[in-house]
Design an enzyme around this catalytic site. Sequence first.
Site, mmCIF file in Angstrom:
data_model
loop_
_atom_site.group_PDB
_atom_site.id
_atom_site.type_symbol
_atom_site.label_atom_id
_atom_site.label_comp_id
_atom_site.label_asym_id
_atom_site.label_seq_id
_atom_site.Cartn_x
_atom_site.Cartn_y
_atom_site.Cartn_z
ATOM 1 N N ARG A 124 -11.797 -42.238 -1.615
ATOM 2 C CA ARG A 124 -13.090 -42.682 -2.153
ATOM 3 C C ARG A 124 -13.329 -44.185 -2.017
ATOM 4 O O ARG A 124 -13.450 -44.907 -3.019
ATOM 5 C CB ARG A 124 -13.237 -42.214 -3.598
ATOM 6 C CG ARG A 124 -13.111 -40.710 -3.717
ATOM 7 C CD ARG A 124 -13.333 -40.212 -5.105
ATOM 8 N NE ARG A 124 -14.730 -40.211 -5.487
ATOM 9 C CZ ARG A 124 -15.158 -39.823 -6.684
ATOM 10 N NH1 ARG A 124 -14.304 -39.418 -7.584
ATOM 11 N NH2 ARG A 124 -16.437 -39.843 -6.980
ATOM 12 N N ARG A 126 -14.454 -35.593 -19.761
ATOM 13 C CA ARG A 126 -15.220 -36.603 -19.013
ATOM 14 C C ARG A 126 -16.577 -36.044 -18.611
ATOM 15 O O ARG A 126 -17.532 -36.802 -18.487
ATOM 16 C CB ARG A 126 -14.464 -37.004 -17.737
ATOM 17 C CG ARG A 126 -13.272 -37.900 -17.976
ATOM 18 C CD ARG A 126 -12.749 -38.417 -16.658
ATOM 19 N NE ARG A 126 -13.885 -38.685 -15.784
ATOM 20 C CZ ARG A 126 -13.930 -38.419 -14.488
ATOM 21 N NH1 ARG A 126 -12.897 -37.897 -13.882
ATOM 22 N NH2 ARG A 126 -14.998 -38.693 -13.781
ATOM 23 N N LYS A 175 -24.502 -35.630 -16.412
ATOM 24 C CA LYS A 175 -23.600 -36.796 -16.408
ATOM 25 C C LYS A 175 -23.944 -37.742 -15.252
ATOM 26 O O LYS A 175 -24.112 -38.938 -15.444
ATOM 27 C CB LYS A 175 -22.147 -36.325 -16.260
ATOM 28 C CG LYS A 175 -21.166 -37.425 -15.876
ATOM 29 C CD LYS A 175 -19.751 -36.924 -15.757
ATOM 30 C CE LYS A 175 -19.363 -36.329 -14.434
ATOM 31 N NZ LYS A 175 -19.029 -37.298 -13.356
ATOM 32 N N ASN A 176 -24.056 -37.167 -14.047
ATOM 33 C CA ASN A 176 -24.212 -38.031 -12.867
ATOM 34 C C ASN A 176 -25.614 -38.616 -12.723
ATOM 35 O O ASN A 176 -25.820 -39.527 -11.925
ATOM 36 C CB ASN A 176 -23.781 -37.283 -11.605
ATOM 37 C CG ASN A 176 -22.276 -37.082 -11.574
ATOM 38 O OD1 ASN A 176 -21.552 -37.707 -12.357
ATOM 39 N ND2 ASN A 176 -21.794 -36.217 -10.701
ATOM 40 N N ASP A 232 -18.991 -30.423 -6.111
ATOM 41 C CA ASP A 232 -18.660 -30.325 -7.544
ATOM 42 C C ASP A 232 -18.673 -28.880 -8.059
ATOM 43 O O ASP A 232 -18.325 -28.644 -9.215
ATOM 44 C CB ASP A 232 -19.626 -31.182 -8.383
ATOM 45 C CG ASP A 232 -19.398 -32.663 -8.164
ATOM 46 O OD1 ASP A 232 -18.330 -33.030 -7.638
ATOM 47 O OD2 ASP A 232 -20.289 -33.466 -8.516
ATOM 48 N N CYS A 279 -8.550 -41.708 -6.132
ATOM 49 C CA CYS A 279 -8.386 -40.845 -7.297
ATOM 50 C C CYS A 279 -7.892 -39.501 -6.792
ATOM 51 O O CYS A 279 -7.701 -39.320 -5.588
ATOM 52 C CB CYS A 279 -9.682 -40.721 -8.089
ATOM 53 S SG CYS A 279 -10.890 -39.697 -7.300
HETATM 54 N N1 EPU Z 1 -17.644 -42.691 1.052
HETATM 55 C C1 EPU Z 1 -17.173 -43.655 1.917
HETATM 56 N N2 EPU Z 1 -17.509 -44.960 1.677
HETATM 57 C C2 EPU Z 1 -18.288 -45.327 0.626
HETATM 58 C C3 EPU Z 1 -18.765 -44.330 -0.247
HETATM 59 C C4 EPU Z 1 -18.425 -43.021 -0.007
HETATM 60 O O1 EPU Z 1 -16.462 -43.364 2.871
HETATM 61 O O2 EPU Z 1 -18.556 -46.526 0.465
HETATM 62 C C5 EPU Z 1 -17.291 -41.285 1.288
HETATM 63 C C6 EPU Z 1 -16.452 -40.681 0.164
HETATM 64 O O3 EPU Z 1 -15.093 -40.985 0.287
HETATM 65 C C7 EPU Z 1 -16.768 -39.210 0.299
HETATM 66 C C8 EPU Z 1 -18.229 -39.216 0.744
HETATM 67 O O4 EPU Z 1 -18.476 -40.515 1.257
HETATM 68 O O5 EPU Z 1 -15.961 -38.642 1.281
HETATM 69 C C9 EPU Z 1 -19.259 -38.927 -0.330
HETATM 70 O O6 EPU Z 1 -18.943 -39.681 -1.497
HETATM 71 P P1 EPU Z 1 -20.048 -40.245 -2.480
HETATM 72 O O7 EPU Z 1 -20.063 -41.719 -2.391
HETATM 73 O O8 EPU Z 1 -21.326 -39.522 -2.284
HETATM 74 O O9 EPU Z 1 -19.418 -39.842 -3.892
HETATM 75 P P2 EPU Z 1 -19.584 -40.669 -5.223
HETATM 76 O O10 EPU Z 1 -20.891 -41.340 -5.232
HETATM 77 O O11 EPU Z 1 -18.367 -41.480 -5.462
HETATM 78 C C10 EPU Z 1 -20.765 -38.786 -6.595
HETATM 79 C C11 EPU Z 1 -20.498 -38.047 -7.875
HETATM 80 C C12 EPU Z 1 -19.323 -37.107 -7.670
HETATM 81 C C13 EPU Z 1 -19.689 -36.123 -6.551
HETATM 82 C C14 EPU Z 1 -20.039 -36.911 -5.281
HETATM 83 C C15 EPU Z 1 -20.513 -36.014 -4.142
HETATM 84 C C16 EPU Z 1 -21.239 -39.617 -9.556
HETATM 85 C C17 EPU Z 1 -20.879 -40.553 -10.654
HETATM 86 N N3 EPU Z 1 -20.212 -39.021 -8.927
HETATM 87 O O12 EPU Z 1 -19.569 -39.507 -6.286
HETATM 88 O O13 EPU Z 1 -19.162 -36.396 -8.883
HETATM 89 O O14 EPU Z 1 -18.597 -35.270 -6.294
HETATM 90 O O15 EPU Z 1 -21.076 -37.851 -5.559
HETATM 91 O O16 EPU Z 1 -21.589 -35.248 -4.532
HETATM 92 O O17 EPU Z 1 -22.399 -39.411 -9.271
HETATM 93 C C18 EPU Z 1 -17.966 -35.181 -10.518
HETATM 94 O O18 EPU Z 1 -18.969 -35.245 -11.252
HETATM 95 O O19 EPU Z 1 -16.978 -34.437 -10.773
HETATM 96 C C19 EPU Z 1 -17.899 -36.002 -9.309
HETATM 97 C C20 EPU Z 1 -16.770 -36.276 -8.687
#
Ligand code: EPU
Length: 417
Positions: free
Chosen positions: A121, A396, A22-23, A304, A116
């Site tokens: 996030r 999802r 998915k990701n 995850d 969420c």
């Molecule tokens: N963060 C910030 N600022 C930002 C972006 C992130 O503070 O601008 C923080 C977040 O709040 C979090 C950390 O950085 O504490 C890491 O978040 P990240 O941005 O890496 O998460 P994401 O990109 O929103 C993706 C996956 C998630 C997975 C996370 C961590 C996708 C679509 N989603 O989310 O997947 O948990 O990386 O590996 O790739 C899932 O599939 O169930 C899922 C939640």
Amino acid sequence: MDKIVVEGGASLKGEVKISGSKNAALPILVSSLLADGWNTYSNVPGLRDIKSIKQLLSYLGAKVETDGSTVRIDGSGLCKSEAPYDLVRKMRASILVLGPLVARLKKARVSLPGGCAIGARPINLHLKGLARLGASVELKHGYVEVSAERLKGNEIYFDIPTVTGTENLMMAAVLADGVTVLRNAACEPEIVALADVLNKMGADIHGAGASIITIKGVQSMHPVSVSIIPDRIEAGTFMVSAALTRGDITILDCQPAHMGTLIHKLRLTGTAIKIDGKNIHVIGSDEIESIDIKTLPYPGFPTDMQAQFMVLMLIAKGLSIISETVFENRFIHVSELRRMGADITISGNSAMIKGVPMLLGAPVIATDLRASASLILAGLVARGKTEVHRVYHLDRGYEAIEKKFARLGASIERVRE
Ligand code: EPU
């Protein structure tokens, strides 16, 4: 809304084929916006999140065709630069269109995803990065508005490695003038998968998979035919199910190299794991040893997989400490697991788990995607019946999970409520 009903107790046995990630699929489908012409993506999982991103891409003007697990997208009709609230609120990953929209249309207006269940996030690091590429970034009426006549390469340092942030910035930088260097970039296999696709489209990206990624801007990109990598979290969920039910499962068509930390940790619990090319054979042990885990960005233990691994520790011998360092509120499954007899004490971002001899089936509510999977796992090993409500979260991110578990011998069915 559907519910999943599980009658626990079966030791799972057999083979299970892993679907596309998915990701990895989400940003790769979005990358179709960067070129004119038909891209072909195979091994795309049939998930609600994939449906949502296809809806968003069609809304923006792309042509989208689906035939089973093959999706074809032509980004040449891209004409709208706005991702509205209704589409973004369904799925946070919609924010991934920000980079490609600014790169192609010079502007983007994307609804702020908001918090969420698992945490606040924020997307501040995506926005800071775009500003470093010379874009003007404003927040207005719940929308982020980004514009740039021409993006210009620059050095970008992420205060925290962010997966979708790194992906967004890579997609913004491929068509920028000059060189962009992303420092403290996320290293997840999904980042490498996206970089491989972008390079195949004509981009010039080096270093993906390490924390410094260099992107030399190019004039234009062309469409590609690619296959989506296997889902390491789905594979991990089935590995835990084998350990949990003292089963014997062969996970087919996965990428063991993407799961090194999970494999190492599972072995420490006493689970036998044999790797044979793209297949992993997992045999559960009668005695599950308690171990500690701490979630971290890749190659650390994946957040995850935290909820699913916690279920294994619920019936292990002794005490386990699970620390969640990636998201601030990712223990929402705990209160539901307690209703099944789990002994868990939360203190800050750590959960202390005391193994119990058995779990008891109960009606429970799924609160997010990976929490839903953990409740099904708990149901598989609990005595009696577990009803997991609100399974739309599960749809999802897991393709036909109840059918895959049923084929492995679980007593599990989806019931319309
Ligand atoms: N963060 C910030 N600022 C930002 C972006 C992130 O503070 O601008 C923080 C977040 O709040 C979090 C950390 O950085 O504490 C890491 O978040 P990240 O941005 O890496 O998460 P994401 O990109 O929103 C993706 C996956 C998630 C997975 C996370 C961590 C996708 C679509 N989603 O989310 O997947 O948990 O990386 O590996 O790739 C899932 O599939 O169930 C899922 C939640």
